[in-house]
Design a protein around this motif. Sequence first.
Motif, PDB file in Angstrom:
ATOM      1  N   UNK A 194      36.066   3.667   3.756  1.00 58.10           N
ATOM      2  CA  UNK A 194      35.193   3.975   2.623  1.00 58.10           C
ATOM      3  C   UNK A 194      33.889   4.592   3.096  1.00 58.10           C
ATOM      4  N   UNK A 195      33.281   5.343   2.190  1.00 56.89           N
ATOM      5  CA  UNK A 195      31.907   5.799   2.403  1.00 56.89           C
ATOM      6  C   UNK A 195      31.023   5.059   1.410  1.00 56.89           C
ATOM      7  N   UNK A 198      26.061  15.357  -0.404  1.00 55.00           N
ATOM      8  CA  UNK A 198      26.333  15.067   1.000  1.00 55.00           C
ATOM      9  C   UNK A 198      27.322  13.932   1.152  1.00 55.00           C
ATOM     10  N   UNK A 199      27.168  12.893   0.340  1.00 55.35           N
ATOM     11  CA  UNK A 199      28.085  11.755   0.393  1.00 55.35           C
ATOM     12  C   UNK A 199      29.499  12.172  -0.003  1.00 55.35           C
ATOM     13  N   UNK A 200      29.610  12.969  -1.056  1.00 56.15           N
ATOM     14  CA  UNK A 200      30.929  13.435  -1.499  1.00 56.15           C
ATOM     15  C   UNK A 200      31.591  14.282  -0.425  1.00 56.15           C
ATOM     16  N   UNK A 201      30.826  15.174   0.191  1.00 52.71           N
ATOM     17  CA  UNK A 201      31.365  16.033   1.245  1.00 52.71           C
ATOM     18  C   UNK A 201      31.847  15.215   2.431  1.00 52.71           C
ATOM     19  N   UNK A 202      31.035  14.276   2.886  1.00 52.24           N
ATOM     20  CA  UNK A 202      31.435  13.464   4.052  1.00 52.24           C
ATOM     21  C   UNK A 202      32.614  12.548   3.720  1.00 52.24           C
ATOM     22  N   UNK A 203      32.666  12.026   2.502  1.00 59.46           N
ATOM     23  CA  UNK A 203      33.818  11.199   2.108  1.00 59.46           C
ATOM     24  C   UNK A 203      35.100  12.005   2.175  1.00 59.46           C
ATOM     25  N   UNK A 204      35.033  13.267   1.732  1.00 56.34           N
ATOM     26  CA  UNK A 204      36.208  14.129   1.786  1.00 56.34           C
ATOM     27  C   UNK A 204      36.573  14.466   3.223  1.00 56.34           C
ATOM     28  N   UNK A 205      35.579  14.796   4.032  1.00 55.05           N
ATOM     29  CA  UNK A 205      35.840  15.171   5.427  1.00 55.05           C
ATOM     30  C   UNK A 205      36.396  14.004   6.241  1.00 55.05           C
ATOM     31  N   UNK A 206      35.935  12.802   5.934  1.00 58.92           N
ATOM     32  CA  UNK A 206      36.400  11.621   6.675  1.00 58.92           C
ATOM     33  C   UNK A 206      37.741  11.090   6.144  1.00 58.92           C
ATOM     34  N   UNK A 212      38.216   9.477   3.293  1.00 60.74           N
ATOM     35  CA  UNK A 212      37.966   8.122   2.775  1.00 60.74           C
ATOM     36  C   UNK A 212      38.871   7.810   1.586  1.00 60.74           C
ATOM     37  N   UNK A 213      39.185   6.542   1.438  1.00 59.90           N
ATOM     38  CA  UNK A 213      39.993   6.080   0.301  1.00 59.90           C
ATOM     39  C   UNK A 213      39.149   5.934  -0.953  1.00 59.90           C
ATOM     40  N   UNK A 214      37.826   5.799  -0.795  1.00 63.97           N
ATOM     41  CA  UNK A 214      36.929   5.662  -1.949  1.00 63.97           C
ATOM     42  C   UNK A 214      35.510   5.952  -1.517  1.00 63.97           C
ATOM     43  N   UNK A 215      34.708   6.362  -2.496  1.00 63.66           N
ATOM     44  CA  UNK A 215      33.264   6.504  -2.306  1.00 63.66           C
ATOM     45  C   UNK A 215      32.620   5.393  -3.118  1.00 63.66           C
ATOM     46  N   UNK A 241      33.597  17.529  -6.742  1.00 64.20           N
ATOM     47  CA  UNK A 241      34.260  17.456  -5.442  1.00 64.20           C
ATOM     48  C   UNK A 241      35.177  16.245  -5.359  1.00 64.20           C
ATOM     49  N   UNK A 242      34.722  15.110  -5.892  1.00 64.51           N
ATOM     50  CA  UNK A 242      35.569  13.926  -5.884  1.00 64.51           C
ATOM     51  C   UNK A 242      36.787  14.117  -6.795  1.00 64.51           C
ATOM     52  N   UNK A 243      36.596  14.824  -7.900  1.00 58.46           N
ATOM     53  CA  UNK A 243      37.726  15.130  -8.777  1.00 58.46           C
ATOM     54  C   UNK A 243      38.737  16.003  -8.050  1.00 58.46           C
ATOM     55  N   UNK A 244      38.256  17.018  -7.347  1.00 54.10           N
ATOM     56  CA  UNK A 244      39.154  17.954  -6.673  1.00 54.10           C
ATOM     57  C   UNK A 244      39.889  17.314  -5.506  1.00 54.10           C
ATOM     58  N   UNK A 245      39.256  16.320  -4.861  1.00 57.11           N
ATOM     59  CA  UNK A 245      39.897  15.651  -3.721  1.00 57.11           C
ATOM     60  C   UNK A 245      40.640  14.386  -4.134  1.00 57.11           C
ATOM     61  N   UNK A 246      40.414  13.940  -5.384  1.00 62.79           N
ATOM     62  CA  UNK A 246      41.108  12.745  -5.870  1.00 62.79           C
ATOM     63  C   UNK A 246      40.582  11.443  -5.293  1.00 62.79           C
ATOM     64  N   UNK A 247      39.363  11.457  -4.768  1.00 64.19           N
ATOM     65  CA  UNK A 247      38.779  10.239  -4.200  1.00 64.19           C
ATOM     66  C   UNK A 247      38.049   9.474  -5.301  1.00 64.19           C
ATOM     67  N   UNK A 248      38.413   8.225  -5.577  1.00 64.85           N
ATOM     68  CA  UNK A 248      37.730   7.460  -6.625  1.00 64.85           C
ATOM     69  C   UNK A 248      36.291   7.121  -6.244  1.00 64.85           C
ATOM     70  N   UNK A 249      35.443   7.028  -7.262  1.00 68.98           N
ATOM     71  CA  UNK A 249      34.051   6.603  -7.086  1.00 68.98           C
ATOM     72  C   UNK A 249      33.927   5.211  -7.698  1.00 68.98           C
ATOM     73  N   UNK A 250      33.386   4.282  -6.946  1.00 66.54           N
ATOM     74  CA  UNK A 250      33.217   2.914  -7.429  1.00 66.54           C
ATOM     75  C   UNK A 250      31.723   2.607  -7.441  1.00 66.54           C
ATOM     76  N   UNK A 251      31.183   2.344  -8.632  1.00 66.41           N
ATOM     77  CA  UNK A 251      29.747   2.091  -8.788  1.00 66.41           C
ATOM     78  C   UNK A 251      29.525   0.594  -8.968  1.00 66.41           C
ATOM     79  N   UNK A 252      28.666   0.010  -8.135  1.00 68.03           N
ATOM     80  CA  UNK A 252      28.419  -1.433  -8.191  1.00 68.03           C
ATOM     81  C   UNK A 252      26.982  -1.713  -7.793  1.00 68.03           C
TER      82      UNK A 252
END
Length: 244
Positions: free
Chosen positions: A13-14, A149-157, A159-162, A208-219
């Motif tokens: 995760x990021x 920046x966070x979205x880009x790095x999550x995609x590059x790494x 990650x299963x989720x941001x 970017x998260x939509x295009x990569x399909x990485x879920x965003x979890x806000x807490x």
Amino acid sequence: MPDATSTFRYKRVLLKVSGEVLMGDQSFGVDMKTVDAVAKAVADVAAEGVEICLVIGGGNIFRGLSKAAAGMERSQADYMGMLATIMNALAMQSALEKIGVSTRVQSAIPMAAIAEPYIRRRALRHLEKGRVVIFAAGVGAPFFTTDSGAALRAAEMGCDALLKGTSVDGVYTADPKKDPTATRYETLTYQDVLAKDLRVMDASAIAMMRDTGIPIVVFSIREENSLRRTLTGEGTFTVIQDVA
């Protein structure tokens, strides 16, 4: 290292933490008690096998500089903000290493004396070895926020989720600090966020998260054990993803 897949919903995760969170109860600056609390939360899940990287905003420091930056050319002001994220990254690295967590800071702006340059393959190797990686200086260019920046790095790494750690426990219909009738969303789609202008993250990061399909979890990162509870699916949070 223990296998995280049996306990946690995500293996890699990021974690995006706003600079404002690190202020604690101060008006600006870094509250080391708050930094230490976030570091301990990261250390606890990293010790159980979660591969975790971080992006930290710079609002807590740049807020104190905002008057100086008023009227300044946008690119110059953005570079000042990037330097603020580097300061926060170094503070978090110090807090993590103090409790025995191997940590690397990688900066999108070369600063060889204090941080590694951002190199994707090196960052991936650090994660595979169980190190925490903190990405600083956004994408290294003005006109992009740390959310992007966070979205880009999550995609590059890969990650299963941001995970976005904020001061509230999810996404609400309105600001819950100002509107007592605001209600929290359990789930949203990326398009919902854009169409409703919910401003969880900037539009380019959501896209970017939509295009990569990485879920965003806000807490809420301020609540005790909230990072662990979010990763195990037991906490209070909002998940943004496309409907399966």
